[in-house]
Design a protein around this motif. Sequence first.
Motif, mmCIF file in Angstrom:
data_model
loop_
_atom_site.group_PDB
_atom_site.id
_atom_site.type_symbol
_atom_site.label_atom_id
_atom_site.label_comp_id
_atom_site.label_asym_id
_atom_site.label_seq_id
_atom_site.Cartn_x
_atom_site.Cartn_y
_atom_site.Cartn_z
ATOM 1 N N VAL A 16 65.858 -44.250 2.879
ATOM 2 C CA VAL A 16 65.925 -43.730 4.255
ATOM 3 C C VAL A 16 64.618 -43.840 5.029
ATOM 4 N N ILE A 17 63.507 -44.131 4.375
ATOM 5 C CA ILE A 17 62.201 -44.027 5.028
ATOM 6 C C ILE A 17 62.087 -44.942 6.251
ATOM 7 N N LYS A 49 57.966 -50.121 12.619
ATOM 8 C CA LYS A 49 58.287 -50.780 11.361
ATOM 9 C C LYS A 49 57.040 -51.045 10.516
ATOM 10 N N GLU A 50 56.061 -50.155 10.682
ATOM 11 C CA GLU A 50 54.887 -50.151 9.821
ATOM 12 C C GLU A 50 54.652 -48.720 9.360
ATOM 13 N N ILE A 51 54.662 -48.518 8.038
ATOM 14 C CA ILE A 51 54.517 -47.171 7.500
ATOM 15 C C ILE A 51 53.391 -47.124 6.473
ATOM 16 N N ASP A 86 53.182 -45.790 12.276
ATOM 17 C CA ASP A 86 53.699 -44.645 13.026
ATOM 18 C C ASP A 86 54.387 -43.619 12.133
ATOM 19 N N THR A 87 54.399 -43.887 10.825
ATOM 20 C CA THR A 87 55.050 -42.984 9.879
ATOM 21 C C THR A 87 54.219 -42.918 8.607
ATOM 22 N N ILE A 115 52.352 -40.125 15.261
ATOM 23 C CA ILE A 115 52.611 -40.415 13.846
ATOM 24 C C ILE A 115 53.473 -39.316 13.231
ATOM 25 N N THR A 116 54.574 -39.751 12.632
ATOM 26 C CA THR A 116 55.497 -38.825 11.965
ATOM 27 C C THR A 116 55.122 -38.689 10.495
ATOM 28 N N VAL A 117 55.063 -37.459 10.010
ATOM 29 C CA VAL A 117 54.772 -37.196 8.610
ATOM 30 C C VAL A 117 56.077 -36.817 7.910
ATOM 31 N N VAL A 118 56.400 -37.530 6.845
ATOM 32 C CA VAL A 118 57.670 -37.332 6.144
ATOM 33 C C VAL A 118 57.405 -36.796 4.751
#
Length: 276
Positions: free
Chosen positions: A109-110, A117-119, A187-188, A211-214
């Motif tokens: 799911v990440i 599209k760069e994590i 961005d993640t 930036i989203t932190v998961v």
Amino acid sequence: MQSHHPIGIFDSGIGGLTVARSIIEQLPGYDYIYLGDNSRAPYGNRSFQTIHQYTWECVEWLFKQGCPLIILACNTASAKALRTIQQVDMPGKYADQRVLGVIRPTAEVIGDYSTSKEIGVLGTTGTVQSQSYVIEIEKFFPELKVYQQDCPLWVPLIESGEYTQPGADYFIKMYLDKMLSQSAKIDTLLLACTHYPLLQSKIQSFLPENITVVSQGDIVAKSLTNYLQRHPEIETKLTQKGNCQFFTTTDDTADFDRHASTFFAAPVTSAYVHIP
């Protein structure tokens, strides 16, 4: 015959409690046993052989407590021990039990979290060196660019309780700066260690707003819910009395209890177990 068949949740220390909390919240009716191998944490810098040995010893202990299903709530163990346990250790002796990790459900799911599209993947040295996330994410999101950064000091800071102190901020920011220097398009950020959500508020404070932190807790819990729906042969073995037991391999159970109580917003009492 044992009448107690809980879901086992294992971590090298207290980090897996972040996953345990999410699982118990989403699946509150089941029985659970949590085992933290605190006396031998952290696992991140250890060899493949040592990580496999420690993980298998803990998995086998949970099997002996009646667990038909075990979640490795530890990225290092999932990266460096899970495949050997599933393919070498379990067939024959434990053919009817199951051990699941946290990497595959996260990889599935990440990519949905990222627009650019760069994590970035933040993990222990063992997880990063294994390339497990790069390999698994490629299967589901081949268009995704994945950058990795190991953060070897974060778990010791967390296990020692020093992560709340101002002195920890330097080491948190240091690894984040190294991560973000790899690409301006990230961005993640995936917290690919179940300890790291304890740092999430501090991590977020050092990052740009875009930036989203998961973290993995809810992802793993949702994946487990789906797994049990798809595998009634495992689900029907599990007892549902709403019991939850905590065990640790450190004899300082009071310290473990303090940490665990903050996760569950209620008093937690653990028991010491010697492994092997």
